[in-house]
Design an enzyme around this catalytic site. Sequence first.
Site, mmCIF file in Angstrom:
data_model
loop_
_atom_site.group_PDB
_atom_site.id
_atom_site.type_symbol
_atom_site.label_atom_id
_atom_site.label_comp_id
_atom_site.label_asym_id
_atom_site.label_seq_id
_atom_site.Cartn_x
_atom_site.Cartn_y
_atom_site.Cartn_z
ATOM 1 N N HIS A 319 0.824 -1.211 0.000
ATOM 2 C CA HIS A 319 0.000 0.000 0.000
ATOM 3 C C HIS A 319 0.864 1.269 0.000
ATOM 4 C CE1 HIS A 319 -4.002 -1.839 0.524
ATOM 5 N NE2 HIS A 319 -3.375 -2.759 1.260
ATOM 6 N N ASP A 385 -0.574 -4.985 5.963
ATOM 7 C CA ASP A 385 -1.619 -5.841 5.388
ATOM 8 C C ASP A 385 -1.432 -6.007 3.882
ATOM 9 O OD1 ASP A 385 -2.238 -3.058 5.158
ATOM 10 O OD2 ASP A 385 -4.240 -3.615 4.453
ATOM 11 N N GLU A 386 -2.010 -7.083 3.382
ATOM 12 C CA GLU A 386 -2.183 -7.332 1.948
ATOM 13 C C GLU A 386 -0.895 -7.198 1.132
ATOM 14 O OE1 GLU A 386 -6.864 -6.315 1.210
ATOM 15 O OE2 GLU A 386 -5.464 -4.631 1.022
ATOM 16 N N VAL A 387 0.215 -7.670 1.678
ATOM 17 C CA VAL A 387 1.447 -7.731 0.888
ATOM 18 C C VAL A 387 1.289 -8.858 -0.131
ATOM 19 C CG1 VAL A 387 3.938 -8.130 0.940
ATOM 20 C CG2 VAL A 387 2.826 -6.844 2.784
ATOM 21 N N GLU A 433 -1.807 -9.589 9.353
ATOM 22 C CA GLU A 433 -1.055 -10.446 8.436
ATOM 23 C C GLU A 433 0.410 -10.577 8.839
ATOM 24 O OE1 GLU A 433 -4.046 -8.507 5.484
ATOM 25 O OE2 GLU A 433 -3.328 -8.179 7.523
#
Length: 616
Positions: A319, A385-387, A433
């Site tokens: 992000h 998050d969301e790597v 995460e």
Amino acid sequence: MKLFGGSKAWLSTCLVLLVAVIAPVQAVWPAPSNITTGQSTLWIKHGVFVTYNGGIVCWSSLSPAPSCMFSSPSTNKKPMVLQLPWTYGFSPPGPKFSSRDIVTGGVSRAMDAILNKNFVPWKLYARNKVQETEAAYNKPKTYITRLEITQTAKDSDSTWKPVAGEVDESYSLSLDTKGTAKIQAVSAVGVLRALESFTQLFFKHSQGSIYTSVAPVAITDAPTYPHRGILMDVARNWYPIENIFRTLDAMSWNKMNRLHLHVTDSQAWPLEIPSMPELAQNGAYAKGLTYSPSDIRSIQTYAIHRGIEVIVEIDTPGHIGIVAESYPDLITAWGAEPWTTYCAEPPCGQFRLNEPKVDKFLDKLMDDLLPRLASYTAYFHTGGDEVNFQEYLLDPTVGTNDSAVIGPLIQKFTDKNHARVRKAGLIPFVWEEIPASYNVSIGEDVVVQSWLGGTAIQDLTAKGHKVIDSNYNYWYLDCGRGAWLTFENGDAFDGNYPFNDWCGPTKSWGLVYSYDPRANLTEEQAKLVLGGEVAAWSEEIDETNLDNILWPRASAAGEVLWSGRTVDGQNRSQIEAGPRLNEFRERMVARGVRAAPITMVFCTQGMDGSTCELPM
């Protein structure tokens, strides 16, 4: 009458009697630990004599605030003229804060709400019965003349930037039938919470005066969770600063105490960094759509004067693609296509995981930013998050999506970033995460924010992690508004019809209210749940619709976090909560927040929550 205490059978009987006898029911939100009320009417107007630990409080509900003149109603002394040190609503600059200034500002705001921003509660009375059932206007009036505030302990510097649970927010509030109100609290923050309950005792009469019909009143109260927050995403859509101020105001009315600012993302970098001006110059959506150091300081100071701590997040290592507009050699997969392969939403872009220049960039960034934040907060959110491991196939310093290679690199990255946070005297936050999906080891001080639902809270607390709960199934307030994506005619159109978003359906106030962050946990695990945050991700939110997306649904979470989800082991009922929430929504609207209605007027007139109950 006593509410919210005692046995379940007694509570049920009490609530039925209240609905039947008193219209409207006195409805404090969030529900206090204990409240007793009577049926005597008192009136209130400008000139209430307020003391704080025995000293005169020179308050004003006017803007700008003039000098004020007070004499004690119990003496014949000559009136004392005092000059107010600030205009109403302005927060004096930090980072040094005075308990007296905090309390005086709170008194002024409370009196402004009571005297100038109140409402005639016609929606709460039976149809066309407001004049018949409200307090008799032409009878002799007893006025509230005194408000005595006592703080029983001294505040410290940590009061204004507390670690979760460090500040005692408990209070007691009483109002007798002779016109004296008393507040007692351990901290200035507790005084603020009491003042917000005090505002909810009053209505505007149809003839214009302000009254309460429930004296005498006695309240004792304290929060269940120390972290009660809202996540506000100011990167995907930018908000003028007054919208953040208004959100902080509404949070204080709801006794919420944490504003989490997700301040940068791949779509935009609106945060000005003096030593790196190119980040905002190249990364903001347009010139002027940025937050200066002065803006951030004003937001933090405004928050502290309302008993709220601001936690800033710069999400890493994902992000963060927008940094490529200024430092392309730090980012991998910037704008990669098809974006669905490489990231959760466009544009893609993550930090290169094995690039030494990234360390130098973050050293410079954090050395500039964190010391400025540290004067006003105990925390900094580092994201995580969301790597997307697919992006590292395109990273020239990694060249693989193998978790066996990427995992240790994320561990190294996280260790260094958390060291920067601790160097500034702050405590790191991460998204779940980091420990749960990438198997990264984190320090015992780190707070984990969970959003994935299912057994996530059980799993994290079982491993000893301190947790903030933002379960997307219940507390993502941006959900259910349809997809923000667009679809070409043909297969894409047909396959995605009717264009729902990923996290629908809409999270109604009832669904928000139904959630218990500590459900199914052992006693030891439950202690690790510090609280929760509702999230307002901003793909489809900006200043035009922010209020009615947040409120009053965030209020529902606010009561869960302040009052707890259950009474004597049984869930609080929507039948009881609905009328109270509806009344509180009217108060928010009267105070300038355009909160959405929870139902039509028919369902709550007379404060009978069962009018629109679905029969079984």
